[in-house]
Design an enzyme around this catalytic site. Structure first.
Site, PDB file in Angstrom:
ATOM      1  N   ARG A  51       0.837  -1.206   0.000  1.00 40.31           N
ATOM      2  CA  ARG A  51       0.000   0.000   0.000  1.00 40.31           C
ATOM      3  C   ARG A  51       0.868   1.250   0.000  1.00 40.31           C
ATOM      4  O   ARG A  51       0.583   2.223  -0.701  1.00 40.31           O
ATOM      5  CB  ARG A  51      -0.929  -0.038   1.221  1.00 40.31           C
ATOM      6  CG  ARG A  51      -1.853  -1.257   1.180  1.00 40.31           C
ATOM      7  CD  ARG A  51      -2.464  -1.581   2.529  1.00 40.31           C
ATOM      8  NE  ARG A  51      -1.464  -1.987   3.508  1.00 40.31           N
ATOM      9  CZ  ARG A  51      -1.713  -2.684   4.603  1.00 40.31           C
ATOM     10  NH1 ARG A  51      -2.963  -3.059   4.853  1.00 40.31           N
ATOM     11  NH2 ARG A  51      -0.751  -3.014   5.436  1.00 40.31           N
ATOM     12  N   SER A  82      -6.275  -1.588  -0.076  1.00 40.68           N
ATOM     13  CA  SER A  82      -6.386  -2.735   0.807  1.00 40.68           C
ATOM     14  C   SER A  82      -5.460  -3.832   0.310  1.00 40.68           C
ATOM     15  O   SER A  82      -5.508  -4.221  -0.861  1.00 40.68           O
ATOM     16  CB  SER A  82      -7.841  -3.204   0.809  1.00 40.68           C
ATOM     17  OG  SER A  82      -7.957  -4.489   1.362  1.00 40.68           O
ATOM     18  N   LYS A 160     -11.252   4.745   6.392  1.00 44.53           N
ATOM     19  CA  LYS A 160      -9.945   4.358   6.911  1.00 44.53           C
ATOM     20  C   LYS A 160      -9.909   4.875   8.340  1.00 44.53           C
ATOM     21  O   LYS A 160      -9.859   6.085   8.573  1.00 44.53           O
ATOM     22  CB  LYS A 160      -8.824   4.963   6.072  1.00 44.53           C
ATOM     23  CG  LYS A 160      -7.486   4.221   6.249  1.00 44.53           C
ATOM     24  CD  LYS A 160      -6.355   4.897   5.482  1.00 44.53           C
ATOM     25  CE  LYS A 160      -6.638   4.966   3.999  1.00 44.53           C
ATOM     26  NZ  LYS A 160      -5.742   5.904   3.300  1.00 44.53           N
ATOM     27  N   SER A 228     -11.168  -0.090   6.894  1.00 46.59           N
ATOM     28  CA  SER A 228      -9.837  -0.565   7.232  1.00 46.59           C
ATOM     29  C   SER A 228      -9.337   0.409   8.297  1.00 46.59           C
ATOM     30  O   SER A 228      -9.990   1.394   8.599  1.00 46.59           O
ATOM     31  CB  SER A 228      -8.923  -0.564   6.009  1.00 46.59           C
ATOM     32  OG  SER A 228      -8.774   0.739   5.527  1.00 46.59           O
ATOM     33  N   ARG A 325     -10.605 -13.668   3.033  1.00 49.93           N
ATOM     34  CA  ARG A 325     -10.607 -12.862   1.803  1.00 49.93           C
ATOM     35  C   ARG A 325     -10.599 -13.759   0.575  1.00 49.93           C
ATOM     36  O   ARG A 325     -11.334 -13.536  -0.388  1.00 49.93           O
ATOM     37  CB  ARG A 325      -9.367 -11.962   1.751  1.00 49.93           C
ATOM     38  CG  ARG A 325      -9.473 -10.691   2.541  1.00 49.93           C
ATOM     39  CD  ARG A 325      -8.382  -9.697   2.145  1.00 49.93           C
ATOM     40  NE  ARG A 325      -7.053 -10.212   2.393  1.00 49.93           N
ATOM     41  CZ  ARG A 325      -6.338  -9.986   3.493  1.00 49.93           C
ATOM     42  NH1 ARG A 325      -6.831  -9.226   4.451  1.00 49.93           N
ATOM     43  NH2 ARG A 325      -5.124 -10.482   3.635  1.00 49.93           N
ATOM     44  N   GLY A 355     -19.852 -13.532   8.743  1.00 46.69           N
ATOM     45  CA  GLY A 355     -20.189 -13.099   7.384  1.00 46.69           C
ATOM     46  C   GLY A 355     -19.581 -11.744   7.105  1.00 46.69           C
ATOM     47  O   GLY A 355     -18.452 -11.473   7.503  1.00 46.69           O
TER      48      GLY A 355
END
Lengths: 364, 364, 364, 364
Positions: A51, A82, A160, A228, A325, A355
């Protein structure tokens, strides 16, 4: 207001050649770029520097194009990068541009609008607590109002979350008190999501969120937040996506709940809500109209999926973040027929336990 | 002949408590057990000892029940234990039992039959070459004939491929010749699959397989083979599954091709072939009738899925074998609504490049 | 009493062929085996099944040799199998045998004695708290007394710490109280070590250990304890190693502190204490006299080693447990000139923070 | 000529704040910087982007300071950034500056000199073959001559080996010929090292290196080469370090062989050669005079270390590259009493099989 979105595939985290081409050919006007969301091919963890590498490219590019110091680029454009393209996911970015403001006159159909804002700066002891929830809710509400939206119009609040720095000693010290410092990713994400849930009336009637609910009562969640969190960030960055009659965009957004990691029904529901008719997988033509797919995932911490044991949490070789992920992105990709999906993990209060949630932007 | 199949979830690789209960209550007759297929929660690699641990349990159990030495258990029952339950996969085993032989008289519908056999022992230099292909094809053909099947009736040939031992020095020496020793997992799986393809007429007309095709010409493949390979094994173990009019089983099997890792259409096709009607996910009732799901997966070595880059092959933290199993199992699970799927990776000549194949057994 | 020790290398976790040979040739009398300590090649984590696999081999072997049920083997022999042979470590076991009891008459030199015992069974809420510390100290003291040892004679207390099972719900419930359940590896190891420190007078004068010290005050530690902990174990298994005038063993043991992971000086000190004279590495002859090397390691949680940052704690691809074992084992091996070292990680109260402790057994 | 070297610790791969301070305070003159060598905290593999991130910082910095385009920074300064700070290694860089050229007059003692050069650009089919070896040897010889050195004076040749790009199709095509394309890391490192061995007379008398020796005959090696290789690089970058009477540096360099990963004797030999007298670990004062430590490591591919099995090659969770760096760096650090060591892995023809080589620069 007109929002455009450009999906761009990258060949490595720092690759911006395609974006440069779109700018060079006039497709993207750099001064209209409001936010960039994307997936880079790191591990999504503490030692994921992909990132940062991407940011170096963006900063160098926009600093030159906008003629501003490198340090100011993040004040002009919100970035949500991300890490983690596990499995089939193709690293990509989505560049959002905006021209004009909210229209005076109503159009015939609701279309995409986007707003961005920041919370005030937080102190370490406020993170993961009422202070962060309230401030987040306040900013989300203001953003919503400024875009002439009601809660039902809002489909994604990408954030963020702030994690102000706190020394090892302060942390240790605070743990002896009744108010240990929670300035970490887990709590910052959790409180951010609850802030959205508060602002958008997603909580059951009568529930007044307290510090004790954060990262403990998983029955409380937002289906719209996507957070995030970044160590060292002092304020939370917020992008709100909704549909409005006061927009001329040719994009619309929808969202839904992913009840567990194999909830293909929930995923299809969002696509159906957006008007797609299909069997088990979108056609290539339909798929090409999907511009952005944003989901939150979590390996069920209770250790079970539909009554059967999973091993994501007891695997000490591979993190469950990477598994969840990988799984959810694979399932979504198999329905879209396309691998450019953004799944971010750790879904504290982002959808039901085990979930997550899902927002999709399509071209009409 | 009547084949029964019992799906049993395990709490750890060596757990056989549920199987012991089924035996204790008379549901499973140990002398009728012909093969056990299952997934254990290891990494599926060289240091995956979960399969050995499971074998210890099975050997101890059946040695006692059948009153035979521990060493003979694997001569009575064929085991196919595959490591790797990445993502949502729930560790489980499927115990197949057989009563009676092929019927004299035809029944009204084709039902499951299973046969097991072994190749002769191989020498290291035969592996991955014509010798292994021919011998595998010979045994598969014999098995098929003995079950009164024609190639169209066969839907799965599950194999544990031979990898006779060869010293480091022999290996190094042979690499200087025109016939390097190929006694490794890659070539043993590849030649095994091509042997099945030969036996079942899956290759294009006029193609005569040679050593050069093995693990080079990926256009040649079987949609029916499913092979793991085990260092130190001198002969290949073979289980053949088909549908026959001469069976009274209440099970049937179907199979198909998985064109790439997000091919939900190919997966649904197999379920449709088996008579299931559904939208995007089986109902719980339908799902409960699925007894066994066996797939082969591979991360496309060309680095692309439907035109977009994937990062499974350039990730030096996590093996692409773990990713491809995780992905395909997640996609299949999302369609079944159930996480008890057996996906084994490395699909050399097991379906098209970057994809794999799939067989499903259902209760009628 | 005479203690013998046999170091045996293994070719895989379940390999006992060398031990079988030693028994077949009369070198090892199975009825004299009191404990087996060893390293297996797993990850040392929750999904490390290599220890179970090794146990299957030992249980089958000793059940047959001692003519006892498989379930009773662990009541006759104490096993301490530690997963994780990162880097250069060679998987191996050390089989200790005992003949006779403590002598009546004093010999001229102190030699190795070993005693084994168990604590009472613990309840989940006792783990990591005063109850566990006191009971551990009580048993260690009794063992020491029964071997006619004083604290200065004791050089290693190898333990497998109890972790009685507790449901997810009980755990969650207890976290709302002032006495959250600590029945996990961290606390069981920590309290076990403190129990040893109490019994052997290793704590500073005047310190009375309380629940609050456990896993918080790292200035309190034992240089002699070596603990692993096993979920599901209800009582702690204890092996105490010391030197006594009432022994005819030809083995002696020494121990010391490892101040940080690169403390070669501390390691050499233990060897010097045992009478070895050498420069930077033992000679092959000296090295051949080393029978057992037992260390505890920890990546310094403060993130620094001798003033410079390390990255073991921020690496989300590889666990710091694997790094710290790899590092300390490599350093010790480079001094011994031999790779058969037992390093176990997580050193809560086992030596100073960021370091560990070390015991070595040599043949005189 | 005067060479200075500044060791700088970094807080993340892109961190250059300490270097900026040294420049701001005049300690480092940016126009005198000739090369920067360093370790970054990635995995050292294909998806290690930490080196790119560091380069972004260096390029931005020196582009501004030297007033040259970003693209030209790598033409002015040679960078050798190696990913992988496993275990105790502290991420750091060493900045080398040069003032003046080779002196006219001889000084009383030999001191450090450094020269940098590039090979011509290579074609893919030349890599790993005689063409690469010869060209590398030619450039090393020229560099040595230009610095008035003889082979005995040269102690380190740090290289970044060329790997010209080649398409998947070209690669596949070439593998059917007698001259498969070797344009990959393994062969580029191997041929680079052999080129150094040729130039510095390190090969046994009478050996004429051919294509067949490269990455096959491990008895041929350089104790002085240190090579990484970078996909996409068309020419090899070379830095040569030696001691010369025509230098006024206050630095000297020495080197030696690491016979295996636990060869503390070989490591101590290099320090002794440099004049250090010590027992098992340098004193803090001595340690502070160590400016650079450069080693190559390899997990012995035969699977044994001093007669005992290691598991680095059969661990499918963690790469042996990470293990071997972790081990050798730990052993060196334990002797230095300092964790700023540069260990790079894959040591094809860089020292004996299963070992590597080592160069150390100290301040006199």
């Amino acid at each position: 207001m007109r929002i455009n979105a450009h999906k761009i595939f990258t060949s490595s985290p720092g690759d911006i050649t395609e974006l440069e081409k779109l700018i060079a050919t006039g497709v993207v006007n750099p001064s209209e770029v409001i936010c960039i969301v994307g997936k880079t091919e790191g591990n999504g963890g503490r030692n994921d520097f992909t990132r940062d590498l991407a940011m170096r490219s963006f900063e160098r590019l926009f600093s030159g194009l906008l003629n501003i110091p490198v340090e100011e680029v993040q004040d002009r454009i919100i970035f949500s990068l991300s890490g983690g393209t596990e499995g089939v996911v193709s690293p990509h970015i989505i560049v959002f541009t905006q021209t004009g403001g909210i229209l005076e006159n109503k159009m015939s159909e609701k279309r995409l609008v986007v707003g961005t804002a920041y919370t005030r700066e937080f102190l370490p002891h406020e993170i993961g607590r009422k202070e962060q929830i309230d401030e987040t809710a306040r900013v989300v509400t203001e953003l919503m109002n400024s875009l002439k939206l009601v809660p039902q119009d809002v489909h994604l609040v990408q954030m963020k979350g702030a994690i102000p720095k706190c020394s090892y000693e302060e942390q240790v010290q605070s743990e002896k008190t009744s108010r240990p410092i929670r300035s970490n990713m887990v709590y910052s994400r959790g409180a951010s999501a609850l802030g959205v849930a508060v602002a958008l009336n997603e909580l059951p009637d009568g529930v007044a969120v307290t510090d004790d609910h954060v990262c403990h009562d998983w029955s409380l969640y937002s289906t719209i937040a996507s957070t995030s969190a970044k160590p060292g960030l002092n304020r939370t960055e917020i992008m709100l996506f909704g549909n409005s009659y006061y927009s001329t965009s040719d994009l619309v957004i929808g969202h839904g709940v992913v009840r567990d990691l194999i909830d293909s029904v929930g995923i299809k529901d969002v696509l159906t809500q957006l008007g797609f008719e299909f069997d088990v997988q979108l056609s290539p033509e339909q798929s090409s109209r999907i511009i952005g797919v944003f989901a939150k995932s979590e390996a069920d911490e209770r250790g079970w999926i539909r009554g059967h044991r999973h091993t994501m949490l007891t695997d000490d070789d591979i993190s469950d973040t990477r598994y969840s992920r990988c799984v959810l992105a694979a399932v979504i990709s198999s329905i879209l027929g396309d691998t450019s999906v953004y799944v971010s993990t750790r879904a504290e209060h982002h959808g039901p336990q085990g979930g997550g949630n899902l927002a999709i932007i399509k071209k009409v």
